[in-house]
Design a protein around this motif. Structure first.
Motif, PDB file in Angstrom:
ATOM      1  N   GLY A  35       0.807  -1.207   0.000  1.00  0.00           N
ATOM      2  CA  GLY A  35       0.000   0.000   0.000  1.00  0.00           C
ATOM      3  C   GLY A  35       0.842   1.260   0.000  1.00  0.00           C
ATOM      4  N   VAL A  36       1.938   1.262   0.775  1.00  0.00           N
ATOM      5  CA  VAL A  36       2.811   2.432   0.843  1.00  0.00           C
ATOM      6  C   VAL A  36       3.503   2.664  -0.504  1.00  0.00           C
ATOM      7  CG1 VAL A  36       4.866   3.404   1.951  1.00  0.00           C
ATOM      8  CG2 VAL A  36       3.167   2.186   3.334  1.00  0.00           C
ATOM      9  N   ALA A  37       4.028   1.591  -1.102  1.00  0.00           N
ATOM     10  CA  ALA A  37       4.712   1.725  -2.387  1.00  0.00           C
ATOM     11  C   ALA A  37       3.748   2.176  -3.485  1.00  0.00           C
ATOM     12  CB  ALA A  37       5.369   0.402  -2.771  1.00  0.00           C
ATOM     13  N   LYS A  38       2.532   1.663  -3.457  1.00  0.00           N
ATOM     14  CA  LYS A  38       1.561   2.070  -4.483  1.00  0.00           C
ATOM     15  C   LYS A  38       1.269   3.566  -4.371  1.00  0.00           C
ATOM     16  CE  LYS A  38      -2.640   0.507  -6.755  1.00  0.00           C
ATOM     17  NZ  LYS A  38      -1.951   0.128  -7.995  1.00  0.00           N
ATOM     18  N   GLY A  39       1.256   4.075  -3.129  1.00  0.00           N
ATOM     19  CA  GLY A  39       1.080   5.515  -2.951  1.00  0.00           C
ATOM     20  C   GLY A  39       2.257   6.302  -3.502  1.00  0.00           C
ATOM     21  N   ALA A  40       3.485   5.794  -3.311  1.00  0.00           N
ATOM     22  CA  ALA A  40       4.671   6.487  -3.809  1.00  0.00           C
ATOM     23  C   ALA A  40       4.706   6.508  -5.335  1.00  0.00           C
ATOM     24  CB  ALA A  40       5.930   5.820  -3.264  1.00  0.00           C
ATOM     25  N   LEU A  41       4.185   5.445  -5.967  1.00  0.00           N
ATOM     26  CA  LEU A  41       4.227   5.363  -7.429  1.00  0.00           C
ATOM     27  C   LEU A  41       3.313   6.383  -8.105  1.00  0.00           C
ATOM     28  CD1 LEU A  41       4.320   1.486  -7.918  1.00  0.00           C
ATOM     29  CD2 LEU A  41       6.187   3.111  -8.258  1.00  0.00           C
ATOM     30  N   VAL A  42       2.444   7.022  -7.332  1.00  0.00           N
ATOM     31  CA  VAL A  42       1.629   8.102  -7.874  1.00  0.00           C
ATOM     32  C   VAL A  42       2.515   9.273  -8.292  1.00  0.00           C
ATOM     33  CG1 VAL A  42      -0.147   9.818  -7.297  1.00  0.00           C
ATOM     34  CG2 VAL A  42      -0.403   7.433  -6.545  1.00  0.00           C
ATOM     35  N   TYR A  43       3.654   9.436  -7.600  1.00  0.00           N
ATOM     36  CA  TYR A  43       4.504  10.600  -7.796  1.00  0.00           C
ATOM     37  C   TYR A  43       5.734  10.336  -8.657  1.00  0.00           C
ATOM     38  CZ  TYR A  43       1.762  12.031  -3.736  1.00  0.00           C
ATOM     39  OH  TYR A  43       0.741  12.321  -2.879  1.00  0.00           O
ATOM     40  N   TYR A  44       6.110   9.074  -8.865  1.00  0.00           N
ATOM     41  CA  TYR A  44       7.364   8.793  -9.571  1.00  0.00           C
ATOM     42  C   TYR A  44       7.265   7.430 -10.235  1.00  0.00           C
ATOM     43  CZ  TYR A  44      12.289  10.152 -10.213  1.00  0.00           C
ATOM     44  OH  TYR A  44      13.482  10.588 -10.731  1.00  0.00           O
ATOM     45  N   PRO A  45       7.881   7.252 -11.418  1.00  0.00           N
ATOM     46  CA  PRO A  45       7.781   5.971 -12.130  1.00  0.00           C
ATOM     47  C   PRO A  45       8.562   4.863 -11.435  1.00  0.00           C
ATOM     48  CG  PRO A  45       9.215   7.486 -13.315  1.00  0.00           C
ATOM     49  CD  PRO A  45       8.575   8.273 -12.225  1.00  0.00           C
ATOM     50  N   VAL A  46       8.285   3.630 -11.854  1.00  0.00           N
ATOM     51  CA  VAL A  46       8.775   2.445 -11.153  1.00  0.00           C
ATOM     52  C   VAL A  46      10.299   2.414 -11.056  1.00  0.00           C
ATOM     53  CG1 VAL A  46       8.970  -0.067 -11.302  1.00  0.00           C
ATOM     54  CG2 VAL A  46       6.752   1.038 -11.652  1.00  0.00           C
ATOM     55  N   LEU A  47      10.993   2.521 -12.186  1.00  0.00           N
ATOM     56  CA  LEU A  47      12.450   2.374 -12.170  1.00  0.00           C
ATOM     57  C   LEU A  47      13.122   3.482 -11.365  1.00  0.00           C
ATOM     58  CD1 LEU A  47      13.051   1.240 -15.859  1.00  0.00           C
ATOM     59  CD2 LEU A  47      13.211  -0.166 -13.795  1.00  0.00           C
ATOM     60  N   GLY A  48      12.636   4.696 -11.507  1.00  0.00           N
ATOM     61  CA  GLY A  48      13.189   5.794 -10.723  1.00  0.00           C
ATOM     62  C   GLY A  48      12.944   5.590  -9.246  1.00  0.00           C
ATOM     63  N   PHE A  96       6.456  -3.144 -10.872  1.00  0.00           N
ATOM     64  CA  PHE A  96       5.674  -2.960 -12.094  1.00  0.00           C
ATOM     65  C   PHE A  96       4.307  -3.634 -11.945  1.00  0.00           C
ATOM     66  CE2 PHE A  96       9.695  -1.988 -14.419  1.00  0.00           C
ATOM     67  CZ  PHE A  96       9.259  -0.843 -15.061  1.00  0.00           C
ATOM     68  N   GLY A  97       4.287  -4.810 -11.303  1.00  0.00           N
ATOM     69  CA  GLY A  97       3.015  -5.478 -11.068  1.00  0.00           C
ATOM     70  C   GLY A  97       2.108  -4.661 -10.175  1.00  0.00           C
ATOM     71  N   LEU A  98       2.688  -4.078  -9.124  1.00  0.00           N
ATOM     72  CA  LEU A  98       1.908  -3.269  -8.189  1.00  0.00           C
ATOM     73  C   LEU A  98       1.291  -2.062  -8.875  1.00  0.00           C
ATOM     74  CD1 LEU A  98       1.110  -2.864  -5.213  1.00  0.00           C
ATOM     75  CD2 LEU A  98       3.266  -1.659  -4.880  1.00  0.00           C
ATOM     76  N   ALA A  99       1.983  -1.525  -9.879  1.00  0.00           N
ATOM     77  CA  ALA A  99       1.456  -0.372 -10.607  1.00  0.00           C
ATOM     78  C   ALA A  99       0.245  -0.736 -11.458  1.00  0.00           C
ATOM     79  CB  ALA A  99       2.556   0.227 -11.493  1.00  0.00           C
ATOM     80  N   HIS A 100       0.018  -2.044 -11.688  1.00  0.00           N
ATOM     81  CA  HIS A 100      -1.070  -2.476 -12.577  1.00  0.00           C
ATOM     82  C   HIS A 100      -2.069  -3.409 -11.900  1.00  0.00           C
ATOM     83  CE1 HIS A 100       2.105  -1.190 -15.418  1.00  0.00           C
ATOM     84  NE2 HIS A 100       1.099  -0.811 -16.164  1.00  0.00           N
ATOM     85  N   THR A 101      -2.046  -3.468 -10.575  1.00  0.00           N
ATOM     86  CA  THR A 101      -3.052  -4.260  -9.865  1.00  0.00           C
ATOM     87  C   THR A 101      -3.275  -3.635  -8.500  1.00  0.00           C
ATOM     88  OG1 THR A 101      -3.738  -6.513  -9.264  1.00  0.00           O
ATOM     89  CG2 THR A 101      -1.478  -5.895  -8.737  1.00  0.00           C
ATOM     90  N   GLN A 102      -4.267  -4.131  -7.764  1.00  0.00           N
ATOM     91  CA  GLN A 102      -4.524  -3.626  -6.429  1.00  0.00           C
ATOM     92  C   GLN A 102      -3.408  -4.037  -5.467  1.00  0.00           C
ATOM     93  OE1 GLN A 102      -9.203  -3.078  -5.681  1.00  0.00           O
ATOM     94  NE2 GLN A 102      -8.471  -5.127  -5.269  1.00  0.00           N
ATOM     95  N   ALA A 103      -3.147  -3.204  -4.470  1.00  0.00           N
ATOM     96  CA  ALA A 103      -2.148  -3.542  -3.455  1.00  0.00           C
ATOM     97  C   ALA A 103      -2.551  -4.794  -2.695  1.00  0.00           C
ATOM     98  CB  ALA A 103      -1.966  -2.364  -2.495  1.00  0.00           C
ATOM     99  N   SER A 104      -3.856  -4.981  -2.467  1.00  0.00           N
ATOM    100  CA  SER A 104      -4.322  -6.176  -1.768  1.00  0.00           C
ATOM    101  C   SER A 104      -4.052  -7.426  -2.603  1.00  0.00           C
ATOM    102  CB  SER A 104      -5.818  -6.059  -1.441  1.00  0.00           C
ATOM    103  OG  SER A 104      -6.561  -5.746  -2.611  1.00  0.00           O
ATOM    104  N   ASN A 105      -4.290  -7.355  -3.910  1.00  0.00           N
ATOM    105  CA  ASN A 105      -3.971  -8.483  -4.793  1.00  0.00           C
ATOM    106  C   ASN A 105      -2.485  -8.807  -4.743  1.00  0.00           C
ATOM    107  OD1 ASN A 105      -6.660  -8.337  -5.681  1.00  0.00           O
ATOM    108  ND2 ASN A 105      -6.082  -8.901  -7.756  1.00  0.00           N
ATOM    109  N   ALA A 106      -1.648  -7.759  -4.795  1.00  0.00           N
ATOM    110  CA  ALA A 106      -0.203  -7.966  -4.787  1.00  0.00           C
ATOM    111  C   ALA A 106       0.243  -8.661  -3.509  1.00  0.00           C
ATOM    112  CB  ALA A 106       0.512  -6.630  -4.942  1.00  0.00           C
ATOM    113  N   ALA A 107      -0.263  -8.198  -2.373  1.00  0.00           N
ATOM    114  CA  ALA A 107       0.134  -8.785  -1.090  1.00  0.00           C
ATOM    115  C   ALA A 107      -0.276 -10.246  -0.996  1.00  0.00           C
ATOM    116  CB  ALA A 107      -0.492  -7.989   0.055  1.00  0.00           C
ATOM    117  N   LEU A 108      -1.433 -10.575  -1.534  1.00  0.00           N
ATOM    118  CA  LEU A 108      -1.917 -11.957  -1.442  1.00  0.00           C
ATOM    119  C   LEU A 108      -1.209 -12.862  -2.448  1.00  0.00           C
ATOM    120  CD1 LEU A 108      -5.623 -10.994  -0.935  1.00  0.00           C
ATOM    121  CD2 LEU A 108      -4.293 -12.340   0.695  1.00  0.00           C
ATOM    122  N   LEU A 109      -1.001 -12.379  -3.670  1.00  0.00           N
ATOM    123  CA  LEU A 109      -0.358 -13.217  -4.684  1.00  0.00           C
ATOM    124  C   LEU A 109       1.114 -13.456  -4.370  1.00  0.00           C
ATOM    125  CD1 LEU A 109      -1.968 -11.787  -7.943  1.00  0.00           C
ATOM    126  CD2 LEU A 109      -2.294 -14.074  -6.993  1.00  0.00           C
TER     127      LEU A 109
END
Length: 301
Positions: A35-48, A96-109
Motif C-alpha cells: 500500500g505504501v509503495a503504491k502511494g509512492a508510485l503516484v509521484y514517480y515511475p517504477v524504475l526511478g 511494475f506489477g503493483l502499478a497495474h493491480t490492487q495492493a491487496s492483490n499484490a500482497a496476497l499473490l
C-alpha cells in the motif's frame, strides 16, 4: 501421578525463537509495503522509485560495508552481486506489477512464495517436499485464480508479474540460504551490496529508456513513503532475513512469513480504500490457509 505421561517437547533454541519473532515483524512490515509503495508510485515511475529507494538504502549501509574486513568485503561481493541481480528482478516484477493491480492483490499473490519455496528447495538444495506440500501448492494456485478473477488467462498483467515475483522470491530464499551459510560476510555488508546492485540496475535501465527518469518529486508524501520503505521494509527486513537464514531452513523462513498477505490486504483496504469481491476473499482465504497448513506439515528444520 503416573510416570508414563508424555514428556513435553524441548523448547526451540533462543536463536530460533528470536528468528521467528523477527520474521513475523518483517511479514507485517512487508504486508504494509504494498500500500505504501503504491502511494509512492503516484509521484514517480517504477524504475526511478527503485533507484531512489535502494540508492538511499545503499548510502545508509555503506559505512557497514567499509568497516568490514577485506575478506568480509570480498565475501559480501561474491554473494551480494548475484543475489542483488536476483533481487533486482524480483523488485522490478513486484513494483511494475503493483502499478497495474490492487495492493491487496499484490500482497496476497506474493504469498505464493510460501508454497513455491519447498519445490525450489527440492530443485536447488535437494530437499524433497512432502505430498501434503504439493497439495497445498495446488490449493494456493486455485486461490490465486479466484483472487485474480478466474482462469490464469484472464489475469491482469500486474497479477502475472506479481506471480513471477513470487516464484523468483522462492528461488532467492534458497540461494540466500546457501550463500549466507557459506560466507563470512556480515548481514549489513551483504545487504549493502545487494541494495547497491538493485539501485545501479534500476538506474541503468531507467537511463536506457527515455522518459522513465524525470526530476525527483517534491511531494513530501513520496519521501515519507520512501523513508518508511527504506528503513523498515528494506534495511531492517533484509538484514533480518539474511540473519535468520543462518538459523532457520529456507522453508521455515518462507512459511513464518505466511501472515504477510493478511496484513497486506488489511492495510490496502483500510489505507487505500480497496475492496475484494466475495470470490476474491475466497481465493485469499485459500492462499493463506494453504500457507499455514504447509507450515504445520513441514518439519521445523
Amino acid at each position: 501421578m503416573p510416570s508414563s505421561a508424555t514428556a513435553a517437547p524441548p523448547a526451540p533454541p533462543l536463536s530460533l525463537r528470536l528468528s521467528d519473532a523477527a520474521l513475523l515483524l518483517v511479514a507485517l512490515l512487508w504486508g504494509t509495503s504494498y500500500g505504501v509503495a503504491k502511494g509512492a508510485l503516484v509521484y514517480y515511475p517504477v524504475l526511478g522509485f527503485l533507484a531512489v529507494r535502494f540508492g538511499l538504502t545503499f548510502a545508509l549501509l555503506l559505512p557497514a560495508l567499509l568497516r568490514a574486513s577485506a575478506p568480509q568485503r570480498r565475501a559480501a561481493l561474491r554473494s551480494g552481486l548475484p543475489l542483488g541481480l536476483l533481487l533486482a528482478s524480483i523488485f522490478a516484477c513486484e513494483t511494475f506489477g503493483l502499478a497495474h493491480t490492487q495492493a491487496s492483490n499484490a500482497a496476497l499473490l506474493i504469498s505464493l512464495c510460501v508454497v513455491f519455496t519447498p519445490p525450489a528447495e527440492w530443485v536447488l538444495l535437494a530437499r524433497r517436499p512432502s505430498a501434503a506440500v504439493w497439495a497445498c501448492t495446488g490449493v494456493s494456485l486455485l486461490g490465486a485464480a479466484l483472487l485474480s478473477g478466474g482462469v490464469p488467462g484472464a489475469w491482469s498483467v500486474g497479477d502475472a508479474l506479481i506471480l513471477a515475483a513470487a516464484m523468483l522470491r522462492a528461488v532467492q530464499v534458497c540461494c540466500t540460504s546457501r550463500l549466507a551459510q557459506r560466507t563470512p560476510a556480515p548481514a549489513l555488508a551483504l545487504t549493502a551490496v545487494q541494495a547497491g546492485v538493485i539501485a545501479v540496475a534500476a538506474a541503468a535501465l531507467a537511463w536506457a529508456l527515455p522518459g522513465t527518469l524525470p526530476p525527483l518529486p517534491g511531494h513530501s508524501a513520496f519521501w515519507w513513503a520512501t523513508l518508511y520503505l527504506v528503513l523498515g521494509c528494506t534495511v531492517f527486513a533484509f538484514v533480518v532475513q539474511n540473519w535468520a537464514l543462518r538459523h532457520s531452513p529456507p522453508t521455515r523462513v518462507g512459511l513464518l512469513m505466511g501472515s504477510e498477505p493478511a496484513w497486506g490486504a488489511m492495510f490496502a483496504v483500510l489505507w487505500l480504500g480497496e475492496s475484494l469481491s466475495v470470490q476474491g476473499w475466497m481465493g485469499a482465504g485459500l492462499i493463506v490457509a494453504a500457507a499455514f497448513w504447509t507450515l504445520r506439515q513441514r518439519p521445523a528444520g
